[in-house]
Design a protein around this motif. Structure first.
Motif, PDB file in Angstrom:
ATOM      1  N   ILE A  31       7.833  -9.359  -1.433  1.00 12.38           N
ATOM      2  CA  ILE A  31       7.691  -9.133   0.010  1.00 12.38           C
ATOM      3  C   ILE A  31       6.285  -8.624   0.305  1.00 12.38           C
ATOM      4  O   ILE A  31       5.634  -9.083   1.242  1.00 12.38           O
ATOM      5  CB  ILE A  31       8.767  -8.149   0.513  1.00 12.38           C
ATOM      6  N   LEU A  32       5.798  -7.707  -0.519  1.00 17.75           N
ATOM      7  CA  LEU A  32       4.454  -7.165  -0.308  1.00 17.75           C
ATOM      8  C   LEU A  32       3.394  -8.259  -0.421  1.00 17.75           C
ATOM      9  O   LEU A  32       2.461  -8.311   0.384  1.00 17.75           O
ATOM     10  CB  LEU A  32       4.166  -6.035  -1.297  1.00 17.75           C
ATOM     11  N   GLN A  33       3.524  -9.160  -1.402  1.00 21.24           N
ATOM     12  CA  GLN A  33       2.552 -10.249  -1.540  1.00 21.24           C
ATOM     13  C   GLN A  33       2.535 -11.122  -0.286  1.00 21.24           C
ATOM     14  O   GLN A  33       1.473 -11.519   0.181  1.00 21.24           O
ATOM     15  CB  GLN A  33       2.874 -11.102  -2.767  1.00 21.24           C
ATOM     16  N   HIS A  34       3.722 -11.413   0.247  1.00 21.47           N
ATOM     17  CA  HIS A  34       3.797 -12.198   1.483  1.00 21.47           C
ATOM     18  C   HIS A  34       3.077 -11.471   2.619  1.00 21.47           C
ATOM     19  O   HIS A  34       2.309 -12.086   3.358  1.00 21.47           O
ATOM     20  CB  HIS A  34       5.256 -12.456   1.880  1.00 21.47           C
ATOM     21  N   ALA A  35       3.327 -10.160   2.748  1.00 17.62           N
ATOM     22  CA  ALA A  35       2.696  -9.388   3.819  1.00 17.62           C
ATOM     23  C   ALA A  35       1.174  -9.391   3.670  1.00 17.62           C
ATOM     24  O   ALA A  35       0.452  -9.621   4.653  1.00 17.62           O
ATOM     25  CB  ALA A  35       3.237  -7.956   3.818  1.00 17.62           C
ATOM     26  N   LYS A  36       0.683  -9.166   2.475  1.00 19.30           N
ATOM     27  CA  LYS A  36      -0.765  -9.153   2.247  1.00 19.30           C
ATOM     28  C   LYS A  36      -1.380 -10.525   2.518  1.00 19.30           C
ATOM     29  O   LYS A  36      -2.441 -10.625   3.134  1.00 19.30           O
ATOM     30  CB  LYS A  36      -1.063  -8.694   0.816  1.00 19.30           C
ATOM     31  N   ASP A  37      -0.710 -11.573   2.062  1.00 19.09           N
ATOM     32  CA  ASP A  37      -1.226 -12.937   2.252  1.00 19.09           C
ATOM     33  C   ASP A  37      -1.332 -13.326   3.720  1.00 19.09           C
ATOM     34  O   ASP A  37      -2.130 -14.186   4.083  1.00 19.09           O
ATOM     35  CB  ASP A  37      -0.341 -13.964   1.533  1.00 19.09           C
ATOM     36  N   HIS A  38      -0.507 -12.701   4.559  1.00 17.72           N
ATOM     37  CA  HIS A  38      -0.462 -13.073   5.976  1.00 17.72           C
ATOM     38  C   HIS A  38      -0.964 -11.960   6.899  1.00 17.72           C
ATOM     39  O   HIS A  38      -0.668 -11.956   8.091  1.00 17.72           O
ATOM     40  CB  HIS A  38       0.962 -13.502   6.340  1.00 17.72           C
ATOM     41  N   ASP A  39      -1.716 -11.018   6.324  1.00 17.28           N
ATOM     42  CA  ASP A  39      -2.363  -9.949   7.100  1.00 17.28           C
ATOM     43  C   ASP A  39      -1.390  -9.114   7.929  1.00 17.28           C
ATOM     44  O   ASP A  39      -1.685  -8.757   9.066  1.00 17.28           O
ATOM     45  CB  ASP A  39      -3.466 -10.524   8.003  1.00 17.28           C
ATOM     46  N   VAL A  40      -0.242  -8.809   7.342  1.00 17.41           N
ATOM     47  CA  VAL A  40       0.711  -7.890   7.971  1.00 17.41           C
ATOM     48  C   VAL A  40       0.383  -6.499   7.436  1.00 17.41           C
ATOM     49  O   VAL A  40       0.217  -6.318   6.227  1.00 17.41           O
ATOM     50  CB  VAL A  40       2.170  -8.281   7.647  1.00 17.41           C
ATOM     51  N   ASP A  41       0.261  -5.532   8.316  1.00 20.31           N
ATOM     52  CA  ASP A  41      -0.143  -4.179   7.919  1.00 20.31           C
ATOM     53  C   ASP A  41       1.009  -3.427   7.243  1.00 20.31           C
ATOM     54  O   ASP A  41       1.666  -2.583   7.825  1.00 20.31           O
ATOM     55  CB  ASP A  41      -0.710  -3.400   9.104  1.00 20.31           C
ATOM     56  N   TRP A  42       1.211  -3.752   5.990  1.00 19.27           N
ATOM     57  CA  TRP A  42       2.296  -3.215   5.166  1.00 19.27           C
ATOM     58  C   TRP A  42       1.701  -2.128   4.284  1.00 19.27           C
ATOM     59  O   TRP A  42       0.809  -2.407   3.490  1.00 19.27           O
ATOM     60  CB  TRP A  42       2.855  -4.331   4.292  1.00 19.27           C
ATOM     61  N   GLN A  43       2.179  -0.912   4.421  1.00 18.33           N
ATOM     62  CA  GLN A  43       1.632   0.174   3.605  1.00 18.33           C
ATOM     63  C   GLN A  43       1.928  -0.071   2.133  1.00 18.33           C
ATOM     64  O   GLN A  43       3.014  -0.530   1.776  1.00 18.33           O
ATOM     65  CB  GLN A  43       2.204   1.515   4.037  1.00 18.33           C
ATOM     66  N   HIS A  44       0.965   0.250   1.297  1.00 20.63           N
ATOM     67  CA  HIS A  44       1.148   0.168  -0.147  1.00 20.63           C
ATOM     68  C   HIS A  44      -0.011   0.879  -0.821  1.00 20.63           C
ATOM     69  O   HIS A  44      -1.056   1.091  -0.215  1.00 20.63           O
ATOM     70  CB  HIS A  44       1.234  -1.286  -0.626  1.00 20.63           C
ATOM     71  N   MET A  45       0.189   1.257  -2.056  1.00 21.12           N
ATOM     72  CA  MET A  45      -0.884   1.860  -2.855  1.00 21.12           C
ATOM     73  C   MET A  45      -0.868   1.326  -4.277  1.00 21.12           C
ATOM     74  O   MET A  45      -1.794   0.681  -4.699  1.00 21.12           O
ATOM     75  CB  MET A  45      -0.790   3.385  -2.861  1.00 21.12           C
ATOM     76  N   CYS A  46       0.208   1.558  -4.996  1.00 24.49           N
ATOM     77  CA  CYS A  46       0.179   1.325  -6.440  1.00 24.49           C
ATOM     78  C   CYS A  46       0.583  -0.091  -6.868  1.00 24.49           C
ATOM     79  O   CYS A  46       0.134  -0.556  -7.892  1.00 24.49           O
ATOM     80  CB  CYS A  46       1.072   2.335  -7.145  1.00 24.49           C
ATOM     81  N   THR A  47       1.464  -0.741  -6.165  1.00 22.34           N
ATOM     82  CA  THR A  47       2.053  -2.056  -6.493  1.00 22.34           C
ATOM     83  C   THR A  47       2.838  -2.049  -7.813  1.00 22.34           C
ATOM     84  O   THR A  47       3.139  -3.105  -8.350  1.00 22.34           O
ATOM     85  CB  THR A  47       1.012  -3.202  -6.513  1.00 22.34           C
ATOM     86  N   ARG A  48       3.200  -0.871  -8.322  1.00 19.01           N
ATOM     87  CA  ARG A  48       3.979  -0.756  -9.558  1.00 19.01           C
ATOM     88  C   ARG A  48       5.374  -0.200  -9.328  1.00 19.01           C
ATOM     89  O   ARG A  48       6.138  -0.020 -10.258  1.00 19.01           O
ATOM     90  CB  ARG A  48       3.252   0.149 -10.558  1.00 19.01           C
ATOM     91  N   GLY A  49       5.671   0.179  -8.089  1.00 18.30           N
ATOM     92  CA  GLY A  49       6.990   0.718  -7.806  1.00 18.30           C
ATOM     93  C   GLY A  49       7.096   2.211  -7.980  1.00 18.30           C
ATOM     94  O   GLY A  49       8.205   2.733  -8.101  1.00 18.30           O
ATOM     95  N   THR A  50       5.979   2.917  -8.012  1.00 19.25           N
ATOM     96  CA  THR A  50       6.041   4.367  -8.207  1.00 19.25           C
ATOM     97  C   THR A  50       5.740   5.158  -6.940  1.00 19.25           C
ATOM     98  O   THR A  50       6.292   6.240  -6.754  1.00 19.25           O
ATOM     99  CB  THR A  50       5.089   4.824  -9.324  1.00 19.25           C
ATOM    100  N   CYS A  51       4.886   4.659  -6.060  1.00 17.12           N
ATOM    101  CA  CYS A  51       4.491   5.462  -4.888  1.00 17.12           C
ATOM    102  C   CYS A  51       5.467   5.316  -3.716  1.00 17.12           C
ATOM    103  O   CYS A  51       5.555   6.199  -2.890  1.00 17.12           O
ATOM    104  CB  CYS A  51       3.077   5.099  -4.432  1.00 17.12           C
ATOM    105  N   ALA A  52       6.155   4.198  -3.627  1.00 17.79           N
ATOM    106  CA  ALA A  52       7.150   3.900  -2.582  1.00 17.79           C
ATOM    107  C   ALA A  52       6.557   3.770  -1.184  1.00 17.79           C
ATOM    108  O   ALA A  52       7.288   3.769  -0.213  1.00 17.79           O
ATOM    109  CB  ALA A  52       8.294   4.915  -2.584  1.00 17.79           C
ATOM    110  N   ARG A  53       5.251   3.632  -1.057  1.00 15.59           N
ATOM    111  CA  ARG A  53       4.667   3.421   0.272  1.00 15.59           C
ATOM    112  C   ARG A  53       5.054   2.054   0.833  1.00 15.59           C
ATOM    113  O   ARG A  53       5.055   1.865   2.038  1.00 15.59           O
ATOM    114  CB  ARG A  53       3.149   3.556   0.230  1.00 15.59           C
TER     115      ARG A  53
END
Length: 107
Positions: A31-53
């Motif tokens: 889901i995060l990859q889709h959001a990033k690919d389409h410029d949706v402002d989806w919070q994230h930091m680590c992309t490893r499943g530890t920060c939960a942003r």
């Protein structure tokens, strides 16, 4: 149109903090990859499943996603799974279908 494999209805509605888009879901992408690919402002930091942003609520279409990962089980409570919460960086599209997800970070 005799095609009845669901591909005509395969859409992913992504609701970020201020941007909302309809995109075509691609199997194997999170889901995060889709959001990033389409410029949706989806919070994230680590992309490893530890920060939960990237935590999100899957409002519709959970059946089109892979099962939760170990990282999600370590980070999310059972009650969150019951309410449809997943980590956007871990929730992988299994097969295209109608998916609706809203970024709902803790912060």
């Amino acid at each position: 149109m005799s095609e009845n494999n669901g591909s005509l209805e395969a859409t992913m509605q992504l609701m970020g903090r201020t941007v909302e888009k309809m995109v075509v879901p691609e199997a194997g992408k999170t889901i995060l990859q889709h959001a990033k690919d389409h410029d949706v402002d989806w919070q994230h930091m680590c992309t490893r499943g530890t920060c939960a942003r990237c935590r999100c609520q899957v409002i519709e279409g959970a059946e089109f996603l892979e099962e939760p990962t170990q990282a999600e089980h370590r980070r999310l409570d059972p009650e969150e799974f019951d309410e449809g919460f997943r980590l956007g960086c871990q929730a992988i599209v299994k097969v295209p279908g109608k998916i609706v997800a809203r970024n709902k970070t803790y912060f």
